[in-house]
Design a protein around this motif. Structure first.
Motif, mmCIF file in Angstrom:
data_model
loop_
_atom_site.group_PDB
_atom_site.id
_atom_site.type_symbol
_atom_site.label_atom_id
_atom_site.label_comp_id
_atom_site.label_asym_id
_atom_site.label_seq_id
_atom_site.Cartn_x
_atom_site.Cartn_y
_atom_site.Cartn_z
ATOM 1 N N HIS A 221 19.382 33.234 65.351
ATOM 2 C CA HIS A 221 19.763 31.932 64.802
ATOM 3 C C HIS A 221 19.801 30.894 65.925
ATOM 4 O O HIS A 221 19.262 29.804 65.780
ATOM 5 C CB HIS A 221 21.140 32.009 64.155
ATOM 6 C CG HIS A 221 21.206 32.922 62.974
ATOM 7 N ND1 HIS A 221 22.338 33.049 62.192
ATOM 8 C CD2 HIS A 221 20.290 33.760 62.423
ATOM 9 C CE1 HIS A 221 22.125 33.905 61.227
ATOM 10 N NE2 HIS A 221 20.887 34.366 61.355
ATOM 11 N N SER B 151 22.893 29.225 61.172
ATOM 12 C CA SER B 151 23.869 30.209 60.690
ATOM 13 C C SER B 151 24.562 29.719 59.426
ATOM 14 O O SER B 151 24.820 30.495 58.500
ATOM 15 C CB SER B 151 24.904 30.505 61.777
ATOM 16 O OG SER B 151 24.299 31.102 62.905
ATOM 17 N N LEU B 152 24.861 28.415 59.368
ATOM 18 C CA LEU B 152 25.467 27.847 58.163
ATOM 19 C C LEU B 152 24.520 27.985 56.971
ATOM 20 O O LEU B 152 24.941 28.373 55.872
ATOM 21 C CB LEU B 152 25.808 26.375 58.398
ATOM 22 C CG LEU B 152 26.335 25.593 57.183
ATOM 23 C CD1 LEU B 152 27.622 26.213 56.655
ATOM 24 C CD2 LEU B 152 26.545 24.129 57.536
ATOM 25 N N TYR C 204 24.393 31.563 55.865
ATOM 26 C CA TYR C 204 25.627 31.876 55.124
ATOM 27 C C TYR C 204 25.552 31.319 53.704
ATOM 28 O O TYR C 204 25.867 32.020 52.730
ATOM 29 C CB TYR C 204 26.835 31.304 55.859
ATOM 30 C CG TYR C 204 28.070 31.203 54.991
ATOM 31 C CD1 TYR C 204 28.752 32.348 54.570
ATOM 32 C CD2 TYR C 204 28.542 29.955 54.559
ATOM 33 C CE1 TYR C 204 29.868 32.252 53.756
ATOM 34 C CE2 TYR C 204 29.648 29.855 53.756
ATOM 35 C CZ TYR C 204 30.314 31.001 53.352
ATOM 36 O OH TYR C 204 31.413 30.898 52.536
ATOM 37 N N MET D 231 29.546 34.353 60.425
ATOM 38 C CA MET D 231 29.031 33.027 60.774
ATOM 39 C C MET D 231 29.876 32.384 61.874
ATOM 40 O O MET D 231 29.336 31.834 62.843
ATOM 41 C CB MET D 231 29.026 32.119 59.543
ATOM 42 C CG MET D 231 28.604 30.682 59.818
ATOM 43 S SD MET D 231 28.736 29.618 58.365
ATOM 44 C CE MET D 231 30.544 29.541 58.175
ATOM 45 N N TYR E 170 29.164 33.955 65.163
ATOM 46 C CA TYR E 170 27.881 33.459 65.669
ATOM 47 C C TYR E 170 28.071 32.078 66.288
ATOM 48 O O TYR E 170 27.510 31.777 67.347
ATOM 49 C CB TYR E 170 26.858 33.380 64.533
ATOM 50 C CG TYR E 170 25.995 34.609 64.362
ATOM 51 C CD1 TYR E 170 26.544 35.886 64.385
ATOM 52 C CD2 TYR E 170 24.628 34.506 64.144
ATOM 53 C CE1 TYR E 170 25.759 37.009 64.199
ATOM 54 C CE2 TYR E 170 23.830 35.623 63.963
ATOM 55 C CZ TYR E 170 24.400 36.868 63.994
ATOM 56 O OH TYR E 170 23.618 37.984 63.826
ATOM 57 N N TRP E 171 28.824 31.199 65.614
ATOM 58 C CA TRP E 171 29.067 29.853 66.145
ATOM 59 C C TRP E 171 29.676 29.909 67.544
ATOM 60 O O TRP E 171 29.248 29.192 68.444
ATOM 61 C CB TRP E 171 30.001 29.079 65.225
ATOM 62 C CG TRP E 171 29.381 28.589 63.956
ATOM 63 C CD1 TRP E 171 28.062 28.643 63.592
ATOM 64 C CD2 TRP E 171 30.071 27.972 62.864
ATOM 65 N NE1 TRP E 171 27.886 28.099 62.349
ATOM 66 C CE2 TRP E 171 29.085 27.678 61.875
ATOM 67 C CE3 TRP E 171 31.398 27.645 62.623
ATOM 68 C CZ2 TRP E 171 29.425 27.050 60.665
ATOM 69 C CZ3 TRP E 171 31.729 27.026 61.430
ATOM 70 C CH2 TRP E 171 30.743 26.732 60.463
#
Length: 218
Positions: free
Chosen positions: A56, A62-63, A66, A76, A79-80
């Motif tokens: 990503h 990622s958003l 999701y 998510m 990942y952020w």
């Protein structure tokens, strides 16, 4: 942890190569060269870490993933964190090489910034082109997509977006990519960072919605 490490490394590499091309080689390679650097960085990371984390390397992506139901909210957020941390490390490495924080490839708009486009132009660009970017990503990695070609399609799309928009905002479509350079540059870059978080988030949500509507019509 392997996924988070991959996202950390991948985002750091994206910032280091993409922003590095602008900062260290921009005068020689021009806008086309910078666009290719961002695109090729994504191609390389897609094949390098894609099998581990999906590559990503972008909180907006990622958003969108999701919202398309392909990952949980908890994953998510993790990942952020990895992506923002990786972007900061990539910018720190670039700072160490450049020797100054005067120009680290930060995004922006308005008087004194590249094409001096307005806030409205910057907002529209980042929303629309983030939506386009995530639609390509969701389509290239979804069911029925040609295996093995996702990284190439995504990287070429990012390069094309840079060809269009470097003069508008420097091109973010990625809050983490904007965060690292802005945090170290400070000043106006940091003051304008909000747009490069908000606009890609809106664009990602819009892109995911449009993608799902397209899927539902098939």
């Amino acid at each position: 942890m392997n996924k988070l490490a991959a996202e950390f490394i991948g985002t750091a590499v994206l910032v280091l190569i993409g922003c590095g091309a602008a900062v260290l080689g921009g005068d020689n390679i021009g806008q086309v060269g910078i666009a290719l650097a961002f695109g090729l960085a994504i191609v390389a990371m897609a094949y390098g870490i894609g099998p581990i984390s999906g590559c990503h390397v972008n909180p907006a992506v990622s958003l969108a993933v999701y919202l398309d139901g392909r990952m949980s909210a908890g994953e998510m957020v993790q990942y952020w964190i990895a992506q923002f941390a990786g972007a900061l490390v990539g910018a720190l490495i670039l700072l160490a090489i450049a020797g100054s924080n005067a120009n680290l490839g930060a995004n922006g708009w308005g008087p004194g910034y590249l094409g001096e486009y307005s806030l409205v132009a910057a907002l529209i660009f980042e929303i629309v082109f983030t939506a386009i970017f995530v639609i390509v990503i969701l389509g290239a990695t979804g069911q029925g997509a040609s295996p093995g070609f996702a990284g190439l399609a995504i990287g070429l799309t990012l390069a094309a977006i840079h060809l269009v928009g470097i003069q508008v905002t420097g091109v973010s479509v990625n809050p983490a990519r904007s965060f690292g350079p802005a945090l170290l540059t400070g000043g106006n870059a940091l003051a304008q960072l909000w747009l490069f978080i908000v606009a890609p988030a809106i664009g990602a949500a819009l892109g995911a919605l449009l993608f799902r509507l397209k899927v539902l019509k098939v």
